[in-house]
Design a protein around this motif. Structure first.
Motif, mmCIF file in Angstrom:
data_model
loop_
_atom_site.group_PDB
_atom_site.id
_atom_site.type_symbol
_atom_site.label_atom_id
_atom_site.label_comp_id
_atom_site.label_asym_id
_atom_site.label_seq_id
_atom_site.Cartn_x
_atom_site.Cartn_y
_atom_site.Cartn_z
ATOM 1 N N ALA A 178 0.485 -1.014 0.406
ATOM 2 C CA ALA A 178 0.192 -0.104 -0.385
ATOM 3 C C ALA A 178 0.926 1.372 -0.457
ATOM 4 N N ALA A 179 2.047 1.357 0.446
ATOM 5 C CA ALA A 179 2.614 2.277 1.190
ATOM 6 C C ALA A 179 3.797 2.513 -0.466
ATOM 7 N N LYS A 180 4.090 1.428 -1.593
ATOM 8 C CA LYS A 180 4.460 1.224 -2.535
ATOM 9 C C LYS A 180 3.766 2.176 -3.329
ATOM 10 N N TYR A 181 2.796 1.628 -3.187
ATOM 11 C CA TYR A 181 1.425 1.869 -4.717
ATOM 12 C C TYR A 181 0.534 3.146 -3.988
ATOM 13 N N ASN A 182 1.240 3.946 -3.015
ATOM 14 C CA ASN A 182 0.554 5.027 -2.989
ATOM 15 C C ASN A 182 -1.301 4.835 -2.437
ATOM 16 N N ARG A 183 -1.323 4.354 -1.482
ATOM 17 C CA ARG A 183 -2.394 3.632 -1.439
ATOM 18 C C ARG A 183 -3.240 3.599 -0.043
ATOM 19 N N PRO A 184 -2.875 5.014 0.373
ATOM 20 C CA PRO A 184 -2.946 4.956 2.493
ATOM 21 C C PRO A 184 -4.293 4.805 2.330
ATOM 22 N N ASP A 185 -5.175 4.327 1.411
ATOM 23 C CA ASP A 185 -6.765 4.392 2.276
ATOM 24 C C ASP A 185 -7.341 2.484 2.559
ATOM 25 N N LEU A 186 -6.153 2.024 2.092
ATOM 26 C CA LEU A 186 -5.715 0.570 2.796
ATOM 27 C C LEU A 186 -5.302 0.479 3.628
ATOM 28 N N LEU A 187 -4.260 1.396 4.145
ATOM 29 C CA LEU A 187 -3.970 1.203 5.194
ATOM 30 C C LEU A 187 -4.356 1.198 6.471
ATOM 31 N N ASP A 188 -5.794 2.089 6.143
ATOM 32 C CA ASP A 188 -7.060 2.645 7.263
ATOM 33 C C ASP A 188 -7.591 1.131 7.410
ATOM 34 N N LEU A 189 -7.956 0.718 6.201
ATOM 35 C CA LEU A 189 -8.827 -1.084 6.579
ATOM 36 C C LEU A 189 -7.959 -1.464 7.228
ATOM 37 N N ILE A 190 -6.238 -2.188 6.824
ATOM 38 C CA ILE A 190 -5.738 -3.228 7.612
ATOM 39 C C ILE A 190 -5.749 -2.538 8.939
ATOM 40 N N GLU A 191 -5.217 -0.905 9.055
ATOM 41 C CA GLU A 191 -5.774 -0.839 10.529
ATOM 42 C C GLU A 191 -7.135 -0.830 11.396
ATOM 43 N N ALA A 192 -8.080 -1.184 10.411
ATOM 44 C CA ALA A 192 -9.343 -1.280 11.304
ATOM 45 C C ALA A 192 -9.295 -3.045 11.382
ATOM 46 N N LYS A 193 -8.916 -3.587 10.636
ATOM 47 C CA LYS A 193 -8.725 -5.438 10.477
ATOM 48 C C LYS A 193 -7.677 -5.381 11.321
ATOM 49 N N GLN A 194 -6.692 -5.264 12.105
ATOM 50 C CA GLN A 194 -5.304 -5.351 13.167
ATOM 51 C C GLN A 194 -6.788 -5.299 14.638
ATOM 52 N N ALA A 195 -7.342 -3.941 14.465
ATOM 53 C CA ALA A 195 -8.077 -3.833 15.809
ATOM 54 C C ALA A 195 -9.235 -4.434 16.000
ATOM 55 N N GLY A 196 -9.566 -4.953 14.515
ATOM 56 C CA GLY A 196 -11.190 -6.119 14.910
ATOM 57 C C GLY A 196 -10.815 -7.108 15.060
ATOM 58 N N THR A 197 -11.705 -8.249 14.552
ATOM 59 C CA THR A 197 -11.854 -9.593 14.363
ATOM 60 C C THR A 197 -11.629 -9.882 12.792
ATOM 61 N N GLU A 198 -11.880 -11.717 13.086
ATOM 62 C CA GLU A 198 -12.151 -12.144 12.031
ATOM 63 C C GLU A 198 -13.220 -12.001 10.529
ATOM 64 N N LYS A 199 -14.070 -11.765 11.302
ATOM 65 C CA LYS A 199 -15.686 -12.457 10.527
ATOM 66 C C LYS A 199 -15.673 -10.451 10.783
ATOM 67 N N MET A 200 -15.525 -9.560 10.866
ATOM 68 C CA MET A 200 -15.945 -8.161 10.481
ATOM 69 C C MET A 200 -15.900 -8.101 9.404
ATOM 70 N N GLN A 201 -16.775 -7.677 9.463
ATOM 71 C CA GLN A 201 -17.696 -6.514 7.289
ATOM 72 C C GLN A 201 -17.492 -5.405 7.400
ATOM 73 N N LEU A 202 -17.314 -4.747 5.686
ATOM 74 C CA LEU A 202 -16.718 -3.924 5.570
ATOM 75 C C LEU A 202 -18.130 -2.631 5.865
ATOM 76 N N ASP A 203 -17.659 -1.829 6.141
ATOM 77 C CA ASP A 203 -19.469 -0.616 5.242
ATOM 78 C C ASP A 203 -20.430 -0.631 4.590
ATOM 79 N N PRO A 204 -21.469 -0.661 4.236
ATOM 80 C CA PRO A 204 -22.509 -1.643 2.793
ATOM 81 C C PRO A 204 -21.965 0.048 1.533
ATOM 82 N N SER A 205 -21.614 0.380 2.534
ATOM 83 C CA SER A 205 -21.827 2.417 1.492
ATOM 84 C C SER A 205 -20.674 2.101 0.921
ATOM 85 N N SER A 206 -19.189 1.027 0.976
ATOM 86 C CA SER A 206 -17.925 1.199 0.726
ATOM 87 C C SER A 206 -18.041 0.556 -1.092
#
Length: 254
Positions: A178-206
């Motif tokens: 994500a850093a190499k290919y300039n995708r900081p939004d993926l870092l936000d998703l990764i942080e959410a996954k790391q702070a959450g659980t294996e089964k957490m779901q994505l906000d349907p709006s996105s």
């Protein structure tokens, strides 16, 4: 070879393997850079069958799959006999290629270092097929489950494949990609996954936004495959070098 972390309990589980371990690494979400607090542990690698099992009449255990329970979390240890592992490597299997280059080494030695060097000469442009299939299947899984983990797996497959086609380098950590290919939004998703659980779901709006971008990345990977200057087949002497390595390791394990 120096080990990359101090999970002594993980090493002890590997020590209980029924055959000598040639190498073992931590794979799965840990290798991909987005484990959550409840992530299972996936250990992958290669073992060495005794010479008697190879030349005799006993049933061979080319693949060993052992499951452990670690206080409610699974530890899945899967290894192939070194011959089978090498055959998969020569057949452009990107999964075993990634295992060789995993930064999370549990067990390895000089012979593994030699394997790793030869594995670099086995990288071809056709490894893109694995990443295309991986990304498509994980996206389909996300469409059904809406789980963030499946989405990150789809992104990981796309970017790992694109990076390999462009550079010839194996990179499995989505944080790094994500850093190499300039995708900081993926870092936000990764942080959410790391702070959450294996089964957490994505906000349907996105979901629609991610659908457009994942499908675009899959198309980009197809084009990177077509344009890649990587070799068509492993280096001419790679098979012979791997043969020599296998024979030496097998005879030393008697």
């Amino acid at each position: 070879m120096q080990k990359s972390y101090d999970f002594g309990w993980l090493e002890r589980q590997v020590d209980e393997h029924p055959y000598p371990i040639f190498f073992a690494v931590l794979s799965g979400a840990h290798m991909y850079g987005f484990p959550s607090g409840d992530s299972d542990y996936d250990v992958r690698g290669a073992h060495v069958l005794p010479l008697e099992d190879v030349v005799g009449l006993r049933a061979r255990r080319d693949t060993v799959d052992v499951m452990h329970d670690l206080e409610g979390r699974e530890l899945d240890v899967v290894t192939h006999d070194l011959k089978k592992f090498i055959e998969l490597l020569l057949n452009k299997n990107a999964m075993v290629l990634e295992q060789v280059f995993s930064p999370h080494l549990i067990e390895g030695g000089d012979a593994f270092d030699e394997l790793k060097e030869i594995a670099g000469d086995c990288i071809t442009r056709h490894h893109a097929h694995h990443y295309l299939g991986f990304a498509r299947s994980r996206w389909e899984g996300f469409e059904e489950s809406r789980r963030l983990k499946a989405l990150l797996y789809a992104y990981r497959g796309c970017f790992s494949g694109i990076h390999l086609m462009r550079t010839g380098e194996v990179e499995t950590d989505l944080t790094t990609l994500a850093a190499k290919y300039n995708r900081p939004d993926l870092l936000d998703l990764i942080e959410a996954k790391q702070a959450g659980t294996e089964k957490m779901q994505l906000d349907p709006s996105s979901i629609d936004k991610h659908r457009d971008y994942v499908l675009e990345l899959i198309e980009r990977l197809e084009k990177e495959h077509e344009a890649s200057e990587l070799r068509e087949t492993p280096e001419a002497d790679a098979k012979e070098r791997l043969h020599d390595l296998l024979v030496r390791v097998r005879l030393q394990a008697r």
